[in-house]
Design a protein around this motif. Structure first.
Motif, PDB file in Angstrom:
ATOM      1  N   ARG A   1      -3.842  -4.863   8.043  1.00  0.00           N
ATOM      2  CA  ARG A   1      -2.382  -4.820   7.956  1.00  0.00           C
ATOM      3  C   ARG A   1      -1.884  -3.409   8.231  1.00  0.00           C
ATOM      4  O   ARG A   1      -0.813  -3.213   8.773  1.00  0.00           O
ATOM      5  CB  ARG A   1      -1.927  -5.251   6.562  1.00  0.00           C
ATOM      6  N   TYR A   2      -2.684  -2.406   7.841  1.00  0.00           N
ATOM      7  CA  TYR A   2      -2.272  -1.024   8.092  1.00  0.00           C
ATOM      8  C   TYR A   2      -2.310  -0.709   9.585  1.00  0.00           C
ATOM      9  O   TYR A   2      -1.498   0.058  10.082  1.00  0.00           O
ATOM     10  CB  TYR A   2      -3.153  -0.057   7.310  1.00  0.00           C
TER      11      TYR A   2
ATOM     12  N   PHE B   1       7.607  -4.256   6.442  1.00  0.00           N
ATOM     13  CA  PHE B   1       6.831  -5.409   6.010  1.00  0.00           C
ATOM     14  C   PHE B   1       7.137  -5.756   4.564  1.00  0.00           C
ATOM     15  O   PHE B   1       7.560  -4.902   3.779  1.00  0.00           O
ATOM     16  CB  PHE B   1       5.334  -5.121   6.159  1.00  0.00           C
TER      17      PHE B   1
ATOM     18  N   ASP C   1       4.166  12.127   4.876  1.00  0.00           N
ATOM     19  CA  ASP C   1       3.294  11.899   6.027  1.00  0.00           C
ATOM     20  C   ASP C   1       3.413  10.464   6.542  1.00  0.00           C
ATOM     21  O   ASP C   1       3.260  10.207   7.732  1.00  0.00           O
ATOM     22  CB  ASP C   1       1.836  12.210   5.665  1.00  0.00           C
TER      23      ASP C   1
ATOM     24  N   ARG D   1      10.451   5.216   7.121  1.00  0.00           N
ATOM     25  CA  ARG D   1       9.388   5.301   8.107  1.00  0.00           C
ATOM     26  C   ARG D   1       9.747   4.528   9.370  1.00  0.00           C
ATOM     27  O   ARG D   1       9.415   4.939  10.482  1.00  0.00           O
ATOM     28  CB  ARG D   1       8.090   4.739   7.492  1.00  0.00           C
ATOM     29  N   ALA D   2      10.449   3.390   9.194  1.00  0.00           N
ATOM     30  CA  ALA D   2      10.854   2.603  10.359  1.00  0.00           C
ATOM     31  C   ALA D   2      12.079   3.206  11.039  1.00  0.00           C
ATOM     32  O   ALA D   2      12.163   3.262  12.265  1.00  0.00           O
ATOM     33  CB  ALA D   2      11.124   1.163   9.940  1.00  0.00           C
TER      34      ALA D   2
ATOM     35  N   VAL E   1       9.653  -2.162  12.005  1.00  0.00           N
ATOM     36  CA  VAL E   1       9.317  -3.287  11.142  1.00  0.00           C
ATOM     37  C   VAL E   1       9.133  -2.781   9.715  1.00  0.00           C
ATOM     38  O   VAL E   1       8.408  -1.818   9.475  1.00  0.00           O
ATOM     39  CB  VAL E   1       8.013  -3.991  11.596  1.00  0.00           C
TER      40      VAL E   1
ATOM     41  N   ARG F   1       3.240  -1.841   3.328  1.00  0.00           N
ATOM     42  CA  ARG F   1       2.116  -1.320   4.106  1.00  0.00           C
ATOM     43  C   ARG F   1       2.199   0.182   4.306  1.00  0.00           C
ATOM     44  O   ARG F   1       1.963   0.686   5.410  1.00  0.00           O
ATOM     45  CB  ARG F   1       2.010  -2.027   5.464  1.00  0.00           C
ATOM     46  N   LEU F   2       2.568   0.893   3.275  1.00  0.00           N
ATOM     47  CA  LEU F   2       2.501   2.353   3.348  1.00  0.00           C
ATOM     48  C   LEU F   2       1.033   2.738   3.410  1.00  0.00           C
ATOM     49  O   LEU F   2       0.216   2.160   2.698  1.00  0.00           O
ATOM     50  CB  LEU F   2       3.165   2.969   2.114  1.00  0.00           C
ATOM     51  N   PHE F   3       0.698   3.713   4.271  1.00  0.00           N
ATOM     52  CA  PHE F   3      -0.694   4.113   4.403  1.00  0.00           C
ATOM     53  C   PHE F   3      -1.134   4.782   3.107  1.00  0.00           C
ATOM     54  O   PHE F   3      -0.580   5.818   2.725  1.00  0.00           O
ATOM     55  CB  PHE F   3      -0.857   5.055   5.591  1.00  0.00           C
ATOM     56  N   PRO F   4      -2.118   4.212   2.429  1.00  0.00           N
ATOM     57  CA  PRO F   4      -2.424   4.682   1.064  1.00  0.00           C
ATOM     58  C   PRO F   4      -2.979   6.103   1.004  1.00  0.00           C
ATOM     59  O   PRO F   4      -2.867   6.757  -0.022  1.00  0.00           O
ATOM     60  CB  PRO F   4      -3.453   3.667   0.566  1.00  0.00           C
ATOM     61  N   HIS F   5      -3.570   6.575   2.125  1.00  0.00           N
ATOM     62  CA  HIS F   5      -4.193   7.894   2.083  1.00  0.00           C
ATOM     63  C   HIS F   5      -3.217   9.002   2.491  1.00  0.00           C
ATOM     64  O   HIS F   5      -3.578  10.169   2.471  1.00  0.00           O
ATOM     65  CB  HIS F   5      -5.418   7.926   2.987  1.00  0.00           C
ATOM     66  N   LEU F   6      -1.998   8.632   2.888  1.00  0.00           N
ATOM     67  CA  LEU F   6      -1.019   9.631   3.309  1.00  0.00           C
ATOM     68  C   LEU F   6       0.101   9.728   2.275  1.00  0.00           C
ATOM     69  O   LEU F   6       0.462   8.736   1.649  1.00  0.00           O
ATOM     70  CB  LEU F   6      -0.414   9.245   4.662  1.00  0.00           C
TER      71      LEU F   6
ATOM     72  N   PHE G   1       4.664   9.703  10.330  1.00  0.00           N
ATOM     73  CA  PHE G   1       3.613   9.122  11.179  1.00  0.00           C
ATOM     74  C   PHE G   1       4.142   8.716  12.556  1.00  0.00           C
ATOM     75  O   PHE G   1       3.505   8.983  13.578  1.00  0.00           O
ATOM     76  CB  PHE G   1       2.992   7.902  10.480  1.00  0.00           C
ATOM     77  N   GLY G   2       5.326   8.081  12.576  1.00  0.00           N
ATOM     78  CA  GLY G   2       5.888   7.646  13.854  1.00  0.00           C
ATOM     79  C   GLY G   2       6.156   8.807  14.798  1.00  0.00           C
ATOM     80  O   GLY G   2       5.657   8.821  15.926  1.00  0.00           O
TER      81      GLY G   2
ATOM     82  N   ARG H   1      -6.332   8.079  12.736  1.00  0.00           N
ATOM     83  CA  ARG H   1      -5.499   8.527  11.615  1.00  0.00           C
ATOM     84  C   ARG H   1      -5.381   7.503  10.493  1.00  0.00           C
ATOM     85  O   ARG H   1      -4.978   7.850   9.380  1.00  0.00           O
ATOM     86  CB  ARG H   1      -4.102   8.904  12.123  1.00  0.00           C
ATOM     87  N   ILE H   2      -5.677   6.230  10.780  1.00  0.00           N
ATOM     88  CA  ILE H   2      -5.531   5.204   9.738  1.00  0.00           C
ATOM     89  C   ILE H   2      -6.881   4.569   9.394  1.00  0.00           C
ATOM     90  O   ILE H   2      -7.346   4.649   8.250  1.00  0.00           O
ATOM     91  CB  ILE H   2      -4.533   4.111  10.181  1.00  0.00           C
TER      92      ILE H   2
ATOM     93  N   PRO I   1      -9.858   7.239   8.179  1.00  0.00           N
ATOM     94  CA  PRO I   1      -9.683   7.787   6.830  1.00  0.00           C
ATOM     95  C   PRO I   1      -9.842   6.734   5.739  1.00  0.00           C
ATOM     96  O   PRO I   1     -10.361   7.026   4.663  1.00  0.00           O
ATOM     97  CB  PRO I   1      -8.253   8.336   6.842  1.00  0.00           C
ATOM     98  N   LEU I   2      -9.415   5.496   6.038  1.00  0.00           N
ATOM     99  CA  LEU I   2      -9.494   4.463   5.011  1.00  0.00           C
ATOM    100  C   LEU I   2     -10.942   4.051   4.742  1.00  0.00           C
ATOM    101  O   LEU I   2     -11.272   3.637   3.639  1.00  0.00           O
ATOM    102  CB  LEU I   2      -8.659   3.240   5.412  1.00  0.00           C
TER     103      LEU I   2
ATOM    104  N   ALA J   1       0.846  -2.027  10.962  1.00  0.00           N
ATOM    105  CA  ALA J   1       1.976  -1.152  10.627  1.00  0.00           C
ATOM    106  C   ALA J   1       1.972   0.073  11.544  1.00  0.00           C
ATOM    107  O   ALA J   1       3.019   0.489  12.047  1.00  0.00           O
ATOM    108  CB  ALA J   1       1.899  -0.726   9.160  1.00  0.00           C
TER     109      ALA J   1
ATOM    110  N   THR K   1       3.351  -0.791  14.968  1.00  0.00           N
ATOM    111  CA  THR K   1       4.812  -0.917  15.039  1.00  0.00           C
ATOM    112  C   THR K   1       5.473   0.458  14.979  1.00  0.00           C
ATOM    113  O   THR K   1       6.650   0.584  15.286  1.00  0.00           O
ATOM    114  CB  THR K   1       5.389  -1.794  13.912  1.00  0.00           C
ATOM    115  N   LEU K   2       4.735   1.474  14.571  1.00  0.00           N
ATOM    116  CA  LEU K   2       5.287   2.836  14.546  1.00  0.00           C
ATOM    117  C   LEU K   2       4.935   3.583  15.826  1.00  0.00           C
ATOM    118  O   LEU K   2       5.074   4.800  15.897  1.00  0.00           O
ATOM    119  CB  LEU K   2       4.767   3.589  13.323  1.00  0.00           C
ATOM    120  N   GLY K   3       4.455   2.846  16.825  1.00  0.00           N
ATOM    121  CA  GLY K   3       4.244   3.433  18.138  1.00  0.00           C
ATOM    122  C   GLY K   3       2.873   4.051  18.347  1.00  0.00           C
ATOM    123  O   GLY K   3       2.630   4.669  19.379  1.00  0.00           O
TER     124      GLY K   3
ATOM    125  N   ASP L   1       5.120  -6.310   2.173  1.00  0.00           N
ATOM    126  CA  ASP L   1       4.302  -5.515   1.247  1.00  0.00           C
ATOM    127  C   ASP L   1       4.342  -4.027   1.622  1.00  0.00           C
ATOM    128  O   ASP L   1       3.496  -3.271   1.192  1.00  0.00           O
ATOM    129  CB  ASP L   1       2.868  -6.049   1.221  1.00  0.00           C
TER     130      ASP L   1
END
Lengths: 273, 362
Positions: free
Chosen positions: A169-170, B83, B96, B148-149, B81, B87-92, B100-101, A187-188, A191-192, A173, A176-178, B85
């Motif tokens: 799901r990340y 979402f 950040d 963020r969007a 978008v 969907r924030l990146f948990p490690h940032l 991100f965009g 970057r996602i 690290p996860l 996301a 959608t942020l390009g 839930d």
């Protein structure tokens, strides 16, 4: 069915904890006994001279060097392989996965023989390698190759599991942020799963450090070149048993260190994440 | 910029077929029950799911057209978008996440960070940029997701159940905040929800989606006053009757005749009854102005705080909201036979334009 009649008094059955506890205790004793043996025979007084002996230091240095290099190679190639196995859907994926993980269950000696006939001077790729001036058997590079062959699947399995369980799901996301696929991976995704990559690397290092069969078959047993710690232990056991025990203690300390490094994942109980 | 989408998606037995046009500054709520295809619609427009057929055109640019061989990836659409839930990146950190965009678009680190701080301030989270998503409350996480969007000034904003994950107390507050942000947003916005209040308060237009099809759309007040399906009627707290109107009588499919005040309406028609206007009596009304009375057994009593909702066995499908005191006084229980009455003037009738094939069944 009635429950009114009390059943006749019977011999009290063994409690389950007793029934399973006894063999469990035997298992624990069996697993810990060799450690006790090592500690019992350890030449505690003369340990330092033994460990500072040039041949021992050489074996230790060679082992650390080759294991670290094997781990690095495994990470560089194993993480992409894990990603391909976990994220891409293509025909034959399951077969490929099984083949790639074969070294996990293959006797290391067989791996060594295979390496000899693949990368050896008269092997499948031997001529090609010789043509560019590379000869792997009986060299330190050969040790790294043998250790990588045996240990890389540990990294692949660990990282593939993490990627399969990781939340895609990340990734959505991020898209959608390009973010491009590579940006998202770097970057996602990476690290996860970093904790799993680290754990896989530690496992890989441990396996490489203990490698014996493939190494001695493919790389031989030349002091200073291919004689790693396990090989040195084996040789010393014939000629100088106290040195073998001292070397074993070093490997034991490293193993305990690895166990401590992985305690978050293993000692908390449950399964490998 | 405006969105013109003809979305046709087939996934197994489920078929989603929706035409949706959203203009600049418009906020469209897609309202529907679970499984209606709301999220599928949103994901398809975002490019996260492929179209089976149809087209997605945004601001004149075709983003998706299977027949024409066009398919832009979700990262090439310029669609924001949010979402369900988040969907924030948990490690940032929050900052950040917001940055991100811009970072992905090649904005240098320092500039992206500045923009992110600005946006965090705009959503009322100044000073919280260093927090990790796990350290944010639900409402704060939602605002980070919005920032963020929005930081990318998307050509279209999509929100999936933007308030569903919040508890009731923060919900009202975040709804107000969201309303303000949506008012400021210049492009088209689409959000899906199964909450009528969210749809009515946030949207300029409501689209009702049931079983993969649009069954009704219009301004929120139109939907609230003239629901086309029993699902919508129930959402807005009304009982819906469907039948054929003829000179002040609505003939229901089950044969029940309901007298209405509108004598001019003819043909397929709908009628809504407010539960609080339905009268329950233990005896037949005599010498009364009530035009509709039926003798029915009570089939259910559901407490609703200060009122009790009474349902009855058999048609017409009306419910009555009466006070706790009335229930006690009449010693009303399930199975009791009572008289159910509705004044003709309490029945609102309107033409049924939805067509006979559309049912409320899922």
């Amino acid at each position: 069915m009635t429950t009114s009649a009390t059943p006749p008094a019977r011999r009290r059955p063994l409690r389950l904890s007793t029934l399973l506890g006894v063999p469990a205790a035997i298992a624990v004793a069996f697993l810990l006994l060799p450690l006790a043996g090592l500690l019992y025979r350890a030449p505690w007084g003369g340990l330092w001279p033994l460990l500072t002996d040039p041949s021992v230091r050489e074996a230790l240095r060679l082992s650390l060097f080759s294991s670290l290099l094997a781990t690095a190679v495994s990470v560089v190639f194993g993480v992409p392989l894990a990603w391909v196995l976990a994220r891409l859907r293509f025909p034959g994926r399951r077969v490929l996965r099984a083949l790639v993980l074969l070294p996990l269950v293959l006797p290391p000696v067989v791996g060594g023989v295979g390496l000899l006939y693949a990368l050896g001077n008269s092997g499948l790729l031997g001529h090609a390698l010789n043509a560019v001036g590379v000869s792997l058997p009986f060299t330190t590079a050969g040790v790294v190759v043998a250790e990588t062959f045996v240990a890389m699947p540990f990294l692949v399995v660990t990282v593939e599991g993490a990627l399969a369980a990781a939340d895609q799901r990340y990734d959505e996301a991020a898209a959608t942020l390009g973010a491009s696929g590579w940006t998202t991976f770097r970057r996602i995704t990476l690290p996860l799963i970093a904790p799993s990559v680290a754990a896989g690397a530690v496992l890989t290092f441990a396996r490489a450090l203990g490698e014996f069969g493939a190494t001695i078959t493919f790389a031989g047993n030349t002091a200073g070149q291919t004689r790693t710690m396990p090989l040195a232990v084996y040789i010393a056991l014939e000629s100088n048993p106290p040195a073998a025990v001292a070397l074993s203690l070093v490997l034991l300390v490293v193993s305990v260190g690895i166990l401590l490094a992985l305690r978050e994942r293993w000692l908390r109980g449950g399964t490998i994440r | 910029m405006s969105l013109e989408a003809r979305v046709h998606v087939e996934r197994g037995d489920f078929v989603l077929d929706v035409a949706l046009t959203v203009g600049n500054g418009e906020v469209v709520a897609v309202l529907g029950p679970n499984g209606a295809g709301k999220t599928t619609l949103l994901r398809t427009i975002a490019g996260l799911l492929p179209l089976t057929s149809g087209q997605v055109v945004l601001g004149g640019t075709t983003l998706d057209d299977p027949a024409g061989g066009v398919r832009c990836g979700p990262n090439e659409r310029g669609i924001g978008v949010v979402f369900q839930d988040y969907r924030l990146f948990p490690h940032l950190s929050a900052a950040d996440n917001v940055a991100f965009g811009p970072r992905s678009a090649g904005v240098p680190r320092a500039a992206a960070r500045r923009q992110a701080q600005d946006w965090l301030a705009r959503v009322g989270l100044a000073g919280l940029g260093d927090r990790k998503p796990a350290e944010l409350s639900g409402g704060q996480a939602q605002r980070v997701a919005l920032a963020r969007a929005l930081i990318l000034t998307p050509a279209l904003l999509l929100l999936d159940e933007p308030l569903a994950a919040l508890d009731a107390s923060t919900r009202a507050e975040v709804r107000g905040e969201l309303r303000r942000l949506l008012d400021d947003f210049r492009g088209p916005a689409v959000f899906v929800t199964h909450d009528a209040l969210d749809a009515m308060t946030l949207a300029t237009r409501v689209v009702i989606l049931e079983a993969g099809r649009v069954v009704q759309q219009g301004a929120p007040h139109e939907i609230a006053q003239r629901p086309a399906t029993s699902y919508v009627a129930q959402l807005v707290g009304l009982s819906l009757l469907r039948g054929v109107a003829d000179a002040g009588v609505l003939l229901l499919a089950d044969g029940t005749r309901v007298t209405t005040a509108d004598t001019a309406l003819n043909g397929a028609a709908l009628a809504v009854v407010r539960p609080s206007s339905v009268v329950v009596a233990t005896e037949a009304p005599s010498h009364s102005s009530v035009r509709n009375s039926w003798q029915r057994a009570v089939s259910g009593l559901q407490p609703l705080g200060d009122r009790v909702r009474v349902s009855f066995a058999g048609p017409p499908a009306v419910v009555a909201d009466i006070t706790n005191a009335a229930v006690a006084e009449m010693r009303l229980g399930v199975g009791d036979v009572v008289w159910v009455s509705v004044k003709a003037t309490d029945i609102t009738t309107y033409p049924d334009t939805s067509g006979p094939t559309i049912g409320a069944q899922m």
